[in-house]
Design a protein around this motif. Structure first.
Motif, PDB file in Angstrom:
ATOM      1  N   THR A   8       0.835  -1.205   0.000  1.00  0.00           N
ATOM      2  CA  THR A   8       0.000   0.000   0.000  1.00  0.00           C
ATOM      3  C   THR A   8       0.873   1.259   0.000  1.00  0.00           C
ATOM      4  O   THR A   8       0.457   2.308   0.462  1.00  0.00           O
ATOM      5  CB  THR A   8      -0.931   0.021   1.235  1.00  0.00           C
ATOM      6  OG1 THR A   8      -0.143  -0.088   2.435  1.00  0.00           O
ATOM      7  CG2 THR A   8      -1.942  -1.113   1.186  1.00  0.00           C
ATOM      8  N   HIS A  35      -6.867   2.997   1.172  1.00  0.00           N
ATOM      9  CA  HIS A  35      -6.039   1.823   1.449  1.00  0.00           C
ATOM     10  C   HIS A  35      -6.648   0.933   2.528  1.00  0.00           C
ATOM     11  O   HIS A  35      -6.706  -0.285   2.402  1.00  0.00           O
ATOM     12  CB  HIS A  35      -4.635   2.261   1.893  1.00  0.00           C
ATOM     13  CG  HIS A  35      -3.849   2.949   0.833  1.00  0.00           C
ATOM     14  ND1 HIS A  35      -3.922   4.309   0.638  1.00  0.00           N
ATOM     15  CD2 HIS A  35      -2.974   2.480  -0.089  1.00  0.00           C
ATOM     16  CE1 HIS A  35      -3.114   4.654  -0.351  1.00  0.00           C
ATOM     17  NE2 HIS A  35      -2.532   3.558  -0.816  1.00  0.00           N
ATOM     18  N   GLY A  36      -7.096   1.567   3.622  1.00  0.00           N
ATOM     19  CA  GLY A  36      -7.634   0.803   4.742  1.00  0.00           C
ATOM     20  C   GLY A  36      -8.912   0.054   4.403  1.00  0.00           C
ATOM     21  O   GLY A  36      -9.178  -1.013   4.955  1.00  0.00           O
ATOM     22  N   GLU A  37      -9.714   0.614   3.515  1.00  0.00           N
ATOM     23  CA  GLU A  37     -10.968  -0.031   3.135  1.00  0.00           C
ATOM     24  C   GLU A  37     -10.761  -1.153   2.125  1.00  0.00           C
ATOM     25  O   GLU A  37     -11.519  -2.127   2.108  1.00  0.00           O
ATOM     26  CB  GLU A  37     -11.915   0.997   2.509  1.00  0.00           C
ATOM     27  CG  GLU A  37     -12.338   2.117   3.433  1.00  0.00           C
ATOM     28  CD  GLU A  37     -13.149   3.157   2.685  1.00  0.00           C
ATOM     29  OE1 GLU A  37     -14.084   2.771   1.957  1.00  0.00           O
ATOM     30  OE2 GLU A  37     -12.846   4.358   2.809  1.00  0.00           O
ATOM     31  N   THR A  70       0.448   7.558   5.820  1.00  0.00           N
ATOM     32  CA  THR A  70      -0.884   7.000   6.071  1.00  0.00           C
ATOM     33  C   THR A  70      -1.138   5.735   5.267  1.00  0.00           C
ATOM     34  O   THR A  70      -1.614   4.731   5.798  1.00  0.00           O
ATOM     35  CB  THR A  70      -1.974   8.041   5.755  1.00  0.00           C
ATOM     36  OG1 THR A  70      -1.733   9.214   6.536  1.00  0.00           O
ATOM     37  CG2 THR A  70      -3.353   7.495   6.083  1.00  0.00           C
ATOM     38  N   GLY A  71      -0.839   5.757   3.980  1.00  0.00           N
ATOM     39  CA  GLY A  71      -1.072   4.582   3.154  1.00  0.00           C
ATOM     40  C   GLY A  71      -0.125   3.448   3.475  1.00  0.00           C
ATOM     41  O   GLY A  71      -0.535   2.290   3.586  1.00  0.00           O
ATOM     42  N   ARG A  73       1.468   2.528   6.172  1.00  0.00           N
ATOM     43  CA  ARG A  73       1.303   1.782   7.428  1.00  0.00           C
ATOM     44  C   ARG A  73       0.160   0.769   7.347  1.00  0.00           C
ATOM     45  O   ARG A  73       0.154  -0.204   8.112  1.00  0.00           O
ATOM     46  CB  ARG A  73       1.084   2.742   8.587  1.00  0.00           C
ATOM     47  CG  ARG A  73      -0.194   3.540   8.516  1.00  0.00           C
ATOM     48  CD  ARG A  73      -0.355   4.457   9.703  1.00  0.00           C
ATOM     49  NE  ARG A  73      -1.581   5.242   9.619  1.00  0.00           N
ATOM     50  CZ  ARG A  73      -2.021   6.049  10.582  1.00  0.00           C
ATOM     51  NH1 ARG A  73      -1.332   6.156  11.696  1.00  0.00           N
ATOM     52  NH2 ARG A  73      -3.124   6.730  10.429  1.00  0.00           N
ATOM     53  N   VAL A  74      -0.812   0.977   6.447  1.00  0.00           N
ATOM     54  CA  VAL A  74      -1.926   0.031   6.324  1.00  0.00           C
ATOM     55  C   VAL A  74      -1.403  -1.356   5.962  1.00  0.00           C
ATOM     56  O   VAL A  74      -1.747  -2.361   6.581  1.00  0.00           O
ATOM     57  CB  VAL A  74      -2.948   0.517   5.276  1.00  0.00           C
ATOM     58  CG1 VAL A  74      -3.986  -0.571   4.989  1.00  0.00           C
ATOM     59  CG2 VAL A  74      -3.637   1.783   5.755  1.00  0.00           C
ATOM     60  N   THR A  78      -1.181  -4.620   8.563  1.00  0.00           N
ATOM     61  CA  THR A  78      -1.939  -5.805   8.157  1.00  0.00           C
ATOM     62  C   THR A  78      -1.028  -7.027   8.058  1.00  0.00           C
ATOM     63  O   THR A  78      -1.367  -8.112   8.544  1.00  0.00           O
ATOM     64  CB  THR A  78      -2.637  -5.558   6.812  1.00  0.00           C
ATOM     65  OG1 THR A  78      -3.516  -4.431   6.933  1.00  0.00           O
ATOM     66  CG2 THR A  78      -3.438  -6.778   6.381  1.00  0.00           C
TER      67      THR A  78
END
Length: 219
Positions: A8, A35-37, A70-71, A73-74, A78
């Motif tokens: 990500t 990314h999280g979704e 932000t992106g 670390r997703v 995970t």
């Protein structure tokens, strides 16, 4: 081996499964804000397409960037969560290396992704796809002398094509989970040690504590 690859670090939210010989399934969606979704549904899709359960995974590889905080670390969180739950190793791979693998060029080249703030993340590679330099973040104008005329791939090269004048428009723009998985599987089969699953941010996050932040404490 059943390797699950996640990345990500770029606007591409991607996942892939590799059995040590070939890619079994891949999912990729380009959306810089979700990314999280999108990541867990992507993992579900590749598992379903390959006809396997998550507990069959023997190794995880995750793109460690460089990429926006932000992106990036997703994918890292995970992968770490899956690794802890399954009790399997989690390997890191430079996200630029995944793009280099997908480029499949036979000449020295450059990979550049969009770092925002009018900057790019970039690195140089030899004709075999081996990275020659550490990943860096720079303004395109500051590296023009190093990249002008050199074959280049990635969204950063496409965005600043007046600097990356050798950009290959038919090359990969964003990360491919399949390429990341293939690069990792090849390295592991050769006994190479991959990176630890820690982020390559290369700069401070965009979010900052306000300078005049007022701390309120109880009396």
């Amino acid at each position: 081996m059943l390797l699950l690859a996640l990345d990500t670090a770029t606007p591409a939210v991607t996942a892939a499964l590799h059995d040590g010989e070939r890619v079994l399934a891949e999912s990729c969606q380009v959306d810089a804000r979700r990314h999280g979704e999108l990541l867990l549904p992507a993992v579900d899709r590749v598992l379903a397409e390959a006809g396997v359960k998550l507990d069959a995974v023997t190794d995880l590889v995750v793109g460690v960037g460089p990429g926006p905080y932000t992106g990036l670390r997703v994918g890292l969180v995970t992968a770490a969560s899956f690794g802890a739950a399954l009790g399997v190793p989690v390997h890191g791979l430079c996200s630029l290396d995944g793009l280099a693998h997908a480029a499949d060029l036979d000449t020295p080249f450059v990979v550049a992704t969009d770092a925002r703030r009018k900057e790019v993340y970039w690195a140089r590679y030899d004709a075999s796809g081996r990275r020659l330099t550490e990943p860096a973040v720079d303004r395109p104008a500051d590296i023009a002398g190093q990249v002008a005329g050199v074959p280049a791939v990635g969204a950063g090269a496409l965005l600043y094509d007046t600097v990356f004048t050798g950009v290959r428009r038919d090359g990969p723009a964003h990360q491919s989970g399949a390429a990341l998985a293939s690069a990792a599987a090849r390295a592991l089969a050769a006994g190479e040690e991959l990176l630890p699953p820690r982020p390559l941010y290369l700069r401070r996050p965009d979010a900052q504590v306000p300078a005049n932040y007022k701390v309120v404490t109880p009396r």
